[in-house]
Design an enzyme around this catalytic site. Structure first.
Site, PDB file in Angstrom:
ATOM      1  N   THR A 401       0.855  -1.183   0.000  1.00  0.00           N
ATOM      2  CA  THR A 401       0.000   0.000   0.000  1.00  0.00           C
ATOM      3  C   THR A 401       0.892   1.233   0.000  1.00  0.00           C
ATOM      4  OG1 THR A 401      -1.723   1.235   1.180  1.00  0.00           O
ATOM      5  CG2 THR A 401      -0.244  -0.111   2.538  1.00  0.00           C
ATOM      6  N   HIS A 453       1.204 -12.356  13.349  1.00  0.00           N
ATOM      7  CA  HIS A 453       2.179 -12.926  14.286  1.00  0.00           C
ATOM      8  C   HIS A 453       1.947 -14.418  14.546  1.00  0.00           C
ATOM      9  CE1 HIS A 453       5.576 -12.540  16.719  1.00  0.00           C
ATOM     10  NE2 HIS A 453       5.256 -11.485  17.444  1.00  0.00           N
TER      11      HIS A 453
END
Length: 482
Positions: A401, A453
């Site tokens: 992005t 994560h």
């Protein structure tokens, strides 16, 4: 396979198809034909917006348009008839097409089970099915029912019509039906906005509740002292689309959330509260990368394609993934497995008038720099034109992005659902930088890498981000590391 039904030997109906990815509804953005127009097999008759993209729908047969069942701006469920076509024009009198589901004050009987499931094709939709309607007891008188049906049909065609020999029911007409009259899309809108249709004052022909009536019920009415217009007019004006100017003196403007923006909102909430996000940052001197961009613009091998910093950043991320393949994975919650991807579908976040979309470049890891540049250019052009297909936005593995185009230094991007990482690229600015022991003006940017994560620990995420930064600082690593 076509999404149509035959209502007689003369008329055929085209239903709202499933344009891919199991979508259940779409909004009619624009009709390209009107009643009386001649259409041919494969001709685009309308543009619709799904939760993912705008799609043009071709009709699969020839004929003359007899009727448009819904006006522009209406959200239609997959499987509902949207257009009727006279396939034998001039063939004499024939039975009129079956009235759409929207014309029934109460739901019709359940459709018969389809004879066999057939493949869903983009633009052609779901398997055909037939629907039988049973007569209802205790319904309104035939004259009132005919007038109401004619009024609804007129609204679907974009204008109010009432049969000349059937008096229209007055406001005070008492009918056995206690359920408010409204089309299915209007009922859905009311449900989404938390509006009880029984409390809405209908303004449509025959006592039908329209979308504007629902918006008016949902919008607060400013005090007459601050807005010197009729309350009903103010309420209707408050619920204007995004592009419309706000009403002077109005304290709020309510905009229904639908289409791409609704899908993105749901996806971002799901991602943010499902995947444990971690974001790391690095600031890097990209002066050499900017020089490479300038050189590539003059390279004959790059003629005809757009060369910009995003191209080099995309290539750098692909090289970093090649060096750290574990980062390119997905979490399978149902099977409690980590799915390693041996391909990279590189997503590029694009801001469009309809909202944020993330189309991806399929198998970007196999593309040369000129091929990657061409794919990026096509992706951006298609997104700007609003022609990105649902398939182009499916199956992404990692995303970039570029918030730097808005002058932003960096951010903490939210993962695209199902992906393992997203790289945010900040604005490239001339800043004082220590270079070879001296403070000099250098081109500098900040990168931010968010990752899941569950899939990526701090060490792996740091290696990927450090590799991208190292390549942008020393672009020759595109050769030595590739």
């Amino acid at each position: 396979m076509t999404t149509m039904t035959e209502t007689s030997a003369r008329f055929r109906e085209f239903k709202m198809p499933d344009v891919g990815e199991g979508l259940t509804e779409a909004e009619i953005l624009k009709w390209y034909v009107q009643p009386g127009d001649t259409v041919t097999d494969g001709q685009v008759v309308c543009e619709v917006e799904t939760a993912k993209a705008a799609v043009e729908l071709p009709i699969p047969f020839d004929g003359v348009v007899h009727e448009l069942r819904f006006p522009e701006g209406t959200t239609v469920d997959v499987g509902q008839v949207i257009i009727a076509v006279d396939v034998v024009p001039g063939g004499g009198e024939a039975a009129e097409p079956v009235a759409p589901a929207a014309a029934e004050p109460e739901p019709a009987a359940e459709p018969e089970a389809p004879k066999g499931r057939q493949p869903v094709l983009v633009g052609y939709g779901v398997a055909e099915s037939s629907t039988k309607r049973r007569a209802r007891k205790g319904t309104e008188p035939p004259a009132a029912a005919a007038a109401a049906a004619a009024a609804i049909q007129g609204e679907l065609n974009g204008h109010a019509t009432v049969a000349a020999d059937v008096p229209a029911p007055t406001v005070g007409t008492v009918v056995p039906e206690s359920r408010p009259l409204a089309k299915p899309p209007v009922r859905k809108l009311a449900k989404d906005l938390g509006i009880d249709l029984a409390t809405v004052t209908p303004t449509g022909p025959g006592g039908i509740i329209t979308r504007e009536d629902v918006h008016a019920a949902a919008a607060p009415v400013p005090a007459p002292a601050s807005v010197p217009t009729a309350p009903a007019a103010v309420a209707e004006a408050v619920a204007v689309p995004v592009a419309a100017a706000p009403v002077p003196g109005a304290r709020e403007t309510r905009i229904p959330v639908k289409g791409v923006r609704k899908a993105v909102a749901q996806a971002m909430v799901g991602s943010a509260f499902t995947a444990p996000h971690v974001t790391e940052f690095v600031t890097v001197d990209v002066t050499r990368m900017m020089k490479l961009v300038a050189e590539l613009k003059e390279d004959k091998d790059m003629a005809g394609v757009r060369v910009n910093p995003l191209l080099i950043i995309a290539k750098a991320l692909l090289v970093a993934i090649k060096r750290n393949p574990e980062v390119n994975a997905a979490w399978d919650e149902a099977n409690q497995e980590i799915v390693q991807k041996h391909y990279v579908n590189l997503g590029i976040a694009a801001a469009t008038p309809r909202g944020l979309i993330v189309p991806n470049i399929k198998d970007a890891h196999d593309k040369t720099l000129p091929q990657l540049a061409a794919a990026l250019g096509e992706l951006v052009t298609t997104a700007r034109e609003g022609k990105t297909s649902p398939a182009a936005m499916a199956g992404g593995t990692v995303t970039i992005t570029n918030v730097g185009v808005f002058g932003v230094d960096t951010g903490t991007p939210i993962l695209n659902p199902g992906e393992s990482a997203i790289l945010a690229v900040g604005a490239i600015k001339l800043q004082p930088w220590v270079h070879k022991g001296k403070v000099k003006p250098r081109q500098v940017t900040t990168l931010a890498l968010s990752f899941d994560h569950r899939l990526v620990d701090g060490e792996l995420g740091s290696k990927v981000l450090a590799d991208v930064a190292a390549i942008l600082e020393q672009p020759k690593r595109l050769i030595t590391w590739a």
